[in-house]
Design a protein around this motif. Structure first.
Motif, PDB file in Angstrom:
ATOM      1  N   PHE A  91       0.786  19.650  14.624  1.00 48.04           N
ATOM      2  CA  PHE A  91       1.927  19.314  13.780  1.00 48.04           C
ATOM      3  C   PHE A  91       1.756  17.918  13.191  1.00 48.04           C
ATOM      4  N   TYR A  92       1.368  16.972  14.020  1.00 44.81           N
ATOM      5  CA  TYR A  92       1.181  15.586  13.583  1.00 44.81           C
ATOM      6  C   TYR A  92       0.141  15.509  12.472  1.00 44.81           C
ATOM      7  N   PHE A  93      -1.005  16.168  12.654  1.00 44.55           N
ATOM      8  CA  PHE A  93      -2.094  16.081  11.684  1.00 44.55           C
ATOM      9  C   PHE A  93      -1.803  16.850  10.402  1.00 44.55           C
ATOM     10  N   LEU A  94      -0.898  17.815  10.468  1.00 47.07           N
ATOM     11  CA  LEU A  94      -0.583  18.595   9.280  1.00 47.07           C
ATOM     12  C   LEU A  94       0.520  17.981   8.425  1.00 47.07           C
ATOM     13  N   LEU A  95       1.487  17.340   9.037  1.00 45.20           N
ATOM     14  CA  LEU A  95       2.640  16.856   8.289  1.00 45.20           C
ATOM     15  C   LEU A  95       2.821  15.343   8.315  1.00 45.20           C
ATOM     16  N   ILE A  96       2.851  14.765   9.464  1.00 46.20           N
ATOM     17  CA  ILE A  96       3.223  13.356   9.594  1.00 46.20           C
ATOM     18  C   ILE A  96       2.115  12.425   9.115  1.00 46.20           C
ATOM     19  N   ARG A  97       0.900  12.663   9.545  1.00 46.39           N
ATOM     20  CA  ARG A  97      -0.200  11.757   9.196  1.00 46.39           C
ATOM     21  C   ARG A  97      -0.450  11.687   7.683  1.00 46.39           C
ATOM     22  N   PRO A  98      -0.530  12.806   6.964  1.00 48.84           N
ATOM     23  CA  PRO A  98      -0.726  12.713   5.507  1.00 48.84           C
ATOM     24  C   PRO A  98       0.417  11.984   4.794  1.00 48.84           C
ATOM     25  N   GLN A  99       1.645  12.178   5.252  1.00 47.05           N
ATOM     26  CA  GLN A  99       2.787  11.500   4.638  1.00 47.05           C
ATOM     27  C   GLN A  99       2.702   9.994   4.853  1.00 47.05           C
ATOM     28  N   ARG A 100       2.338   9.575   6.043  1.00 44.28           N
ATOM     29  CA  ARG A 100       2.192   8.137   6.320  1.00 44.28           C
ATOM     30  C   ARG A 100       1.074   7.532   5.480  1.00 44.28           C
ATOM     31  N   LYS A 101      -0.010   8.287   5.281  1.00 47.32           N
ATOM     32  CA  LYS A 101      -1.118   7.802   4.465  1.00 47.32           C
ATOM     33  C   LYS A 101      -0.660   7.597   3.023  1.00 47.32           C
ATOM     34  N   ARG A 102       0.063   8.568   2.458  1.00 48.28           N
ATOM     35  CA  ARG A 102       0.575   8.436   1.095  1.00 48.28           C
ATOM     36  C   ARG A 102       1.547   7.262   0.993  1.00 48.28           C
ATOM     37  N   GLN A 103       2.373   7.063   2.027  1.00 42.01           N
ATOM     38  CA  GLN A 103       3.336   5.965   2.027  1.00 42.01           C
ATOM     39  C   GLN A 103       2.611   4.617   2.028  1.00 42.01           C
ATOM     40  N   LYS A 104       1.572   4.474   2.828  1.00 47.86           N
ATOM     41  CA  LYS A 104       0.803   3.227   2.860  1.00 47.86           C
ATOM     42  C   LYS A 104       0.110   2.975   1.521  1.00 47.86           C
ATOM     43  N   GLU A 105      -0.429   4.031   0.911  1.00 46.16           N
ATOM     44  CA  GLU A 105      -1.077   3.879  -0.388  1.00 46.16           C
ATOM     45  C   GLU A 105      -0.070   3.410  -1.439  1.00 46.16           C
ATOM     46  N   HIS A 106       1.144   3.952  -1.404  1.00 42.60           N
ATOM     47  CA  HIS A 106       2.170   3.555  -2.363  1.00 42.60           C
ATOM     48  C   HIS A 106       2.603   2.112  -2.132  1.00 42.60           C
ATOM     49  N   GLU A 107       2.751   1.707  -0.873  1.00 41.80           N
ATOM     50  CA  GLU A 107       3.118   0.327  -0.560  1.00 41.80           C
ATOM     51  C   GLU A 107       2.042  -0.638  -1.061  1.00 41.80           C
ATOM     52  N   THR A 108       0.779  -0.268  -0.920  1.00 48.98           N
ATOM     53  CA  THR A 108      -0.319  -1.087  -1.419  1.00 48.98           C
ATOM     54  C   THR A 108      -0.257  -1.189  -2.937  1.00 48.98           C
ATOM     55  N   LEU A 109      -0.018  -0.060  -3.593  1.00 47.43           N
ATOM     56  CA  LEU A 109       0.093  -0.038  -5.049  1.00 47.43           C
ATOM     57  C   LEU A 109       1.213  -0.953  -5.516  1.00 47.43           C
ATOM     58  N   VAL A 110       2.383  -0.850  -4.911  1.00 45.20           N
ATOM     59  CA  VAL A 110       3.535  -1.665  -5.301  1.00 45.20           C
ATOM     60  C   VAL A 110       3.264  -3.140  -5.033  1.00 45.20           C
ATOM     61  N   GLY A 111       2.587  -3.456  -3.951  1.00 43.11           N
ATOM     62  CA  GLY A 111       2.281  -4.838  -3.619  1.00 43.11           C
ATOM     63  C   GLY A 111       1.286  -5.485  -4.566  1.00 43.11           C
ATOM     64  N   GLU A 112       0.460  -4.676  -5.233  1.00 46.65           N
ATOM     65  CA  GLU A 112      -0.569  -5.202  -6.118  1.00 46.65           C
ATOM     66  C   GLU A 112      -0.153  -5.217  -7.585  1.00 46.65           C
ATOM     67  N   LEU A 113       1.086  -4.858  -7.889  1.00 48.12           N
ATOM     68  CA  LEU A 113       1.533  -4.842  -9.286  1.00 48.12           C
ATOM     69  C   LEU A 113       1.537  -6.246  -9.869  1.00 48.12           C
ATOM     70  N   ARG A 114       1.049  -6.372 -11.098  1.00 47.26           N
ATOM     71  CA  ARG A 114       0.997  -7.649 -11.795  1.00 47.26           C
ATOM     72  C   ARG A 114       1.502  -7.466 -13.220  1.00 47.26           C
ATOM     73  N   ARG A 115       1.906  -8.565 -13.822  1.00 50.74           N
ATOM     74  CA  ARG A 115       2.358  -8.542 -15.212  1.00 50.74           C
ATOM     75  C   ARG A 115       1.200  -8.078 -16.097  1.00 50.74           C
ATOM     76  N   GLY A 116       1.481  -7.163 -17.010  1.00 54.15           N
ATOM     77  CA  GLY A 116       0.457  -6.638 -17.903  1.00 54.15           C
ATOM     78  C   GLY A 116      -0.144  -5.325 -17.456  1.00 54.15           C
ATOM     79  N   ASP A 117       0.103  -4.920 -16.207  1.00 47.83           N
ATOM     80  CA  ASP A 117      -0.412  -3.632 -15.726  1.00 47.83           C
ATOM     81  C   ASP A 117       0.270  -2.499 -16.473  1.00 47.83           C
ATOM     82  N   LYS A 118      -0.506  -1.485 -16.798  1.00 45.45           N
ATOM     83  CA  LYS A 118       0.038  -0.288 -17.433  1.00 45.45           C
ATOM     84  C   LYS A 118       0.314   0.720 -16.329  1.00 45.45           C
TER      85      LYS A 118
END
Length: 71
Positions: free
Chosen positions: A1-28
């Motif tokens: 259950f963990y490997f099918l549902l929870i782990r992929p969701q946490r990975k996507r959440q971390k990727e999104h947090e990284t994306l939001v943290g790296e936003l800069r003026r001028g980014d498209k």
């Protein structure tokens, strides 16, 4: 259950947090609602986007879906 549902969701959440943290003026970016724009300014919890028509929109950082390549 963990490997099918929870782990992929946490990975996507971390990727999104990284994306939001790296936003800069001028980014498209694209929002989750499908709006394309260029970042004009960034505050603690929101981003001001300039869209093709020249209008500006204020959206939350969480609504940014991804970056587009710079051209």
């Amino acid at each position: 259950f963990y490997f099918l549902l929870i782990r992929p969701q946490r990975k996507r959440q971390k990727e999104h947090e990284t994306l939001v943290g790296e936003l800069r003026r001028g980014d498209k970016v694209i929002t989750n609602g499908g709006i394309y724009g260029t970042i004009e300014s960034i505050s603690e919890d929101s981003v001001v986007l300039k869209v093709e028509s020249g209008a500006t929109l204020r959206v939350t950082k969480d609504s940014i879906g991804g970056k587009r390549s710079r051209k």
